[in-house]
Design a protein around this motif. Structure first.
Motif, PDB file in Angstrom:
ATOM      1  N   SER A  58       0.793  -1.224   0.000  1.00 21.57           N
ATOM      2  CA  SER A  58       0.000   0.000   0.000  1.00 21.57           C
ATOM      3  C   SER A  58       0.822   1.269   0.000  1.00 21.57           C
ATOM      4  CB  SER A  58      -0.920   0.004   1.226  1.00 21.57           C
ATOM      5  OG  SER A  58      -0.134  -0.048   2.392  1.00 21.57           O
ATOM      6  N   SER A  59       2.124   1.195  -0.299  1.00 19.67           N
ATOM      7  CA  SER A  59       2.909   2.429  -0.286  1.00 19.67           C
ATOM      8  C   SER A  59       4.103   2.317  -1.221  1.00 19.67           C
ATOM      9  CB  SER A  59       3.401   2.732   1.133  1.00 19.67           C
ATOM     10  OG  SER A  59       4.421   1.819   1.488  1.00 19.67           O
ATOM     11  N   THR A  60       4.660   3.466  -1.547  1.00 19.46           N
ATOM     12  CA  THR A  60       5.886   3.484  -2.340  1.00 19.46           C
ATOM     13  C   THR A  60       7.036   2.858  -1.551  1.00 19.46           C
ATOM     14  OG1 THR A  60       6.298   5.762  -1.630  1.00 19.46           O
ATOM     15  CG2 THR A  60       5.299   5.448  -3.800  1.00 19.46           C
ATOM     16  N   ASN A  61       6.979   2.935  -0.226  1.00 15.21           N
ATOM     17  CA  ASN A  61       8.017   2.294   0.592  1.00 15.21           C
ATOM     18  C   ASN A  61       8.034   0.781   0.354  1.00 15.21           C
ATOM     19  OD1 ASN A  61       8.950   4.659   1.785  1.00 15.21           O
ATOM     20  ND2 ASN A  61       7.460   4.540   3.431  1.00 15.21           N
ATOM     21  N   ASP A  62       6.858   0.174   0.247  1.00 16.23           N
ATOM     22  CA  ASP A  62       6.787  -1.259  -0.029  1.00 16.23           C
ATOM     23  C   ASP A  62       7.328  -1.579  -1.420  1.00 16.23           C
ATOM     24  OD1 ASP A  62       5.712  -1.773   2.471  1.00 16.23           O
ATOM     25  OD2 ASP A  62       3.647  -1.665   1.752  1.00 16.23           O
ATOM     26  N   LEU A  63       7.037  -0.728  -2.389  1.00 18.08           N
ATOM     27  CA  LEU A  63       7.553  -0.929  -3.743  1.00 18.08           C
ATOM     28  C   LEU A  63       9.073  -0.813  -3.750  1.00 18.08           C
ATOM     29  CD1 LEU A  63       6.997  -1.443  -6.717  1.00 18.08           C
ATOM     30  CD2 LEU A  63       6.679   1.021  -7.003  1.00 18.08           C
ATOM     31  N   VAL A  64       9.614   0.164  -3.043  1.00 15.57           N
ATOM     32  CA  VAL A  64      11.073   0.325  -2.955  1.00 15.57           C
ATOM     33  C   VAL A  64      11.696  -0.901  -2.300  1.00 15.57           C
ATOM     34  CG1 VAL A  64      12.898   1.648  -1.807  1.00 15.57           C
ATOM     35  CG2 VAL A  64      11.107   2.832  -3.082  1.00 15.57           C
ATOM     36  N   GLN A  65      11.049  -1.435  -1.281  1.00 10.98           N
ATOM     37  CA  GLN A  65      11.559  -2.643  -0.640  1.00 10.98           C
ATOM     38  C   GLN A  65      11.601  -3.806  -1.639  1.00 10.98           C
ATOM     39  OE1 GLN A  65       9.153  -4.115   2.618  1.00 10.98           O
ATOM     40  NE2 GLN A  65      10.894  -5.186   3.499  1.00 10.98           N
ATOM     41  N   ALA A  66      10.582  -3.925  -2.472  1.00 10.33           N
ATOM     42  CA  ALA A  66      10.562  -4.973  -3.499  1.00 10.33           C
ATOM     43  C   ALA A  66      11.694  -4.766  -4.499  1.00 10.33           C
ATOM     44  CB  ALA A  66       9.215  -4.984  -4.213  1.00 10.33           C
ATOM     45  N   PHE A  67      11.927  -3.516  -4.906  1.00  9.73           N
ATOM     46  CA  PHE A  67      13.033  -3.232  -5.831  1.00  9.73           C
ATOM     47  C   PHE A  67      14.386  -3.523  -5.185  1.00  9.73           C
ATOM     48  CE2 PHE A  67      10.121  -0.267  -8.290  1.00  9.73           C
ATOM     49  CZ  PHE A  67      10.043  -1.116  -9.388  1.00  9.73           C
TER      50      PHE A  67
END
Length: 129
Positions: A58-67
């Motif tokens: 639910s956040s860009t922080n989660d997307l960054v963690q995936a990257f």
């Protein structure tokens, strides 16, 4: 700050090293917004089990963690405003390149950009030298 101090003391004591934290210029990737984008990331899925399990984020922080898990040889920073809502659904694959990710991200007005940033870095020196 306290965590750095404890980590340095442990390295020095157990490994007979001289340790310190200093700021260094590090090449990394930054998740950034394409101008005029005020939406928040929700429902980001990853089918790559090596990176993240297929959950909704639910956040860009989660997307960054995936990257960060996808690009193990790079540091990925979040340079978006993570409080603004956006809706992105991305299935990440371990074979994706940065360019392939950017093609997907561009549709949601996001991009991964190579940058140099000053980051705290742990420096270890052998006391014997």
């Amino acid at each position: 700050d306290q965590a750095y101090k404890m980590m340095i003391q442990d390295f020095d004591r157990y490994f007979k090293l001289s340790s310190r934290v200093e700021k260094r210029n590090i090449k990394c990737l930054a998740l950034q917004r394409v101008p005029d984008n005020d939406v928040e990331i929700t429902n980001v899925r990853n089918v790559n089990e090596r990176a993240l399990s297929p959950n909704d984020y639910s956040s860009t922080n989660d997307l960054v963690q995936a990257f960060n898990q996808l690009f193990k040889d790079k540091i990925v920073l979040n340079e978006t405003n993570p409080t603004n809502p956006i809706d992105v659904s991305i299935d990440l694959d371990e074979n994706y390149s940065i360019d392939q990710c950017n093609k997907i991200l561009r549709k949601k007005r996001l991009k991964l950009v190579e940058v140099t940033r000053q980051l705290n870095t742990l420096v270890l020196t052998d006391k014997r030298y």
